[in-house]
Design an enzyme around this catalytic site. Sequence first.
Site, PDB file in Angstrom:
ATOM      1  N   ASP A  44       5.410  -5.565 -10.012  1.00 59.63           N
ATOM      2  CA  ASP A  44       5.815  -4.503 -10.937  1.00 59.63           C
ATOM      3  C   ASP A  44       4.604  -3.823 -11.560  1.00 59.63           C
ATOM      4  O   ASP A  44       4.208  -4.123 -12.676  1.00 59.63           O
ATOM      5  CB  ASP A  44       6.732  -5.063 -12.018  1.00 59.63           C
ATOM      6  CG  ASP A  44       7.358  -3.976 -12.872  1.00 59.63           C
ATOM      7  OD1 ASP A  44       7.086  -2.778 -12.618  1.00 59.63           O
ATOM      8  OD2 ASP A  44       8.118  -4.318 -13.798  1.00 59.63           O
ATOM      9  N   ASN A  45       4.027  -2.881 -10.827  1.00 62.59           N
ATOM     10  CA  ASN A  45       2.873  -2.139 -11.321  1.00 62.59           C
ATOM     11  C   ASN A  45       3.295  -0.908 -12.119  1.00 62.59           C
ATOM     12  O   ASN A  45       2.467  -0.190 -12.644  1.00 62.59           O
ATOM     13  CB  ASN A  45       1.986  -1.738 -10.151  1.00 62.59           C
ATOM     14  CG  ASN A  45       0.605  -1.273 -10.556  1.00 62.59           C
ATOM     15  OD1 ASN A  45       0.035  -0.413  -9.908  1.00 62.59           O
ATOM     16  ND2 ASN A  45       0.058  -1.831 -11.613  1.00 62.59           N
ATOM     17  N   GLU A  46       4.607  -0.697 -12.234  1.00 64.55           N
ATOM     18  CA  GLU A  46       5.095   0.407 -13.068  1.00 64.55           C
ATOM     19  C   GLU A  46       4.998   0.029 -14.546  1.00 64.55           C
ATOM     20  O   GLU A  46       4.549   0.820 -15.366  1.00 64.55           O
ATOM     21  CB  GLU A  46       6.540   0.761 -12.729  1.00 64.55           C
ATOM     22  CG  GLU A  46       7.072   1.871 -13.628  1.00 64.55           C
ATOM     23  CD  GLU A  46       8.551   2.142 -13.451  1.00 64.55           C
ATOM     24  OE1 GLU A  46       8.999   3.169 -13.970  1.00 64.55           O
ATOM     25  OE2 GLU A  46       9.263   1.341 -12.808  1.00 64.55           O
ATOM     26  N   HIS A  47       5.414  -1.178 -14.877  1.00 66.67           N
ATOM     27  CA  HIS A  47       5.452  -1.605 -16.271  1.00 66.67           C
ATOM     28  C   HIS A  47       4.281  -2.484 -16.686  1.00 66.67           C
ATOM     29  O   HIS A  47       4.068  -2.716 -17.865  1.00 66.67           O
ATOM     30  CB  HIS A  47       6.760  -2.347 -16.548  1.00 66.67           C
ATOM     31  CG  HIS A  47       7.962  -1.487 -16.342  1.00 66.67           C
ATOM     32  ND1 HIS A  47       8.790  -1.643 -15.258  1.00 66.67           N
ATOM     33  CD2 HIS A  47       8.450  -0.444 -17.047  1.00 66.67           C
ATOM     34  CE1 HIS A  47       9.758  -0.751 -15.323  1.00 66.67           C
ATOM     35  NE2 HIS A  47       9.576  -0.005 -16.388  1.00 66.67           N
ATOM     36  N   TYR A  48       3.547  -2.992 -15.708  1.00 71.84           N
ATOM     37  CA  TYR A  48       2.421  -3.885 -15.987  1.00 71.84           C
ATOM     38  C   TYR A  48       1.188  -3.388 -15.243  1.00 71.84           C
ATOM     39  O   TYR A  48       1.263  -3.129 -14.048  1.00 71.84           O
ATOM     40  CB  TYR A  48       2.763  -5.323 -15.584  1.00 71.84           C
ATOM     41  CG  TYR A  48       3.920  -5.850 -16.380  1.00 71.84           C
ATOM     42  CD1 TYR A  48       3.704  -6.510 -17.578  1.00 71.84           C
ATOM     43  CD2 TYR A  48       5.223  -5.639 -15.964  1.00 71.84           C
ATOM     44  CE1 TYR A  48       4.771  -6.964 -18.336  1.00 71.84           C
ATOM     45  CE2 TYR A  48       6.295  -6.084 -16.724  1.00 71.84           C
ATOM     46  CZ  TYR A  48       6.064  -6.745 -17.913  1.00 71.84           C
ATOM     47  OH  TYR A  48       7.117  -7.172 -18.656  1.00 71.84           O
TER      48      TYR A  48
END
Length: 119
Positions: A44-48
């Site tokens: 999850d590189n969108e939120h982290y």
Amino acid sequence: MIGRTNIRQRLRNNDVVISAMLRFPNAAAMEIMALAGVDMVIIDNEHYPFNEETIIDLVRAADVHNMACAVRVPNAEPTRIAQIMDYGVDGILVPSVDTYEEAMTLVNAVKYAPVGTRG
């Protein structure tokens, strides 16, 4: 585990595929998921904010266990998508794709010529 090479076929066959989102920047967490039977992990590189080295380490950990690995990116920037694909991921997930044109921009970003524009 079903192996990364036949995830697409398993999904087409409507087989059960266990996937999980990874939000910890730790390769050990990736390995634990693989050993627990998860078939595919989505980083999850969108939120982290995972950095390049962390993503590469996570992809390697998934690869060791023959587990499929994708990255959820924060936006549809073609350059960033191409970089992430170069890390060896099996795919990407992009939030908020609302039009055909947006979808085709993404296809072009992940596919090499003559189908896409990835260099």
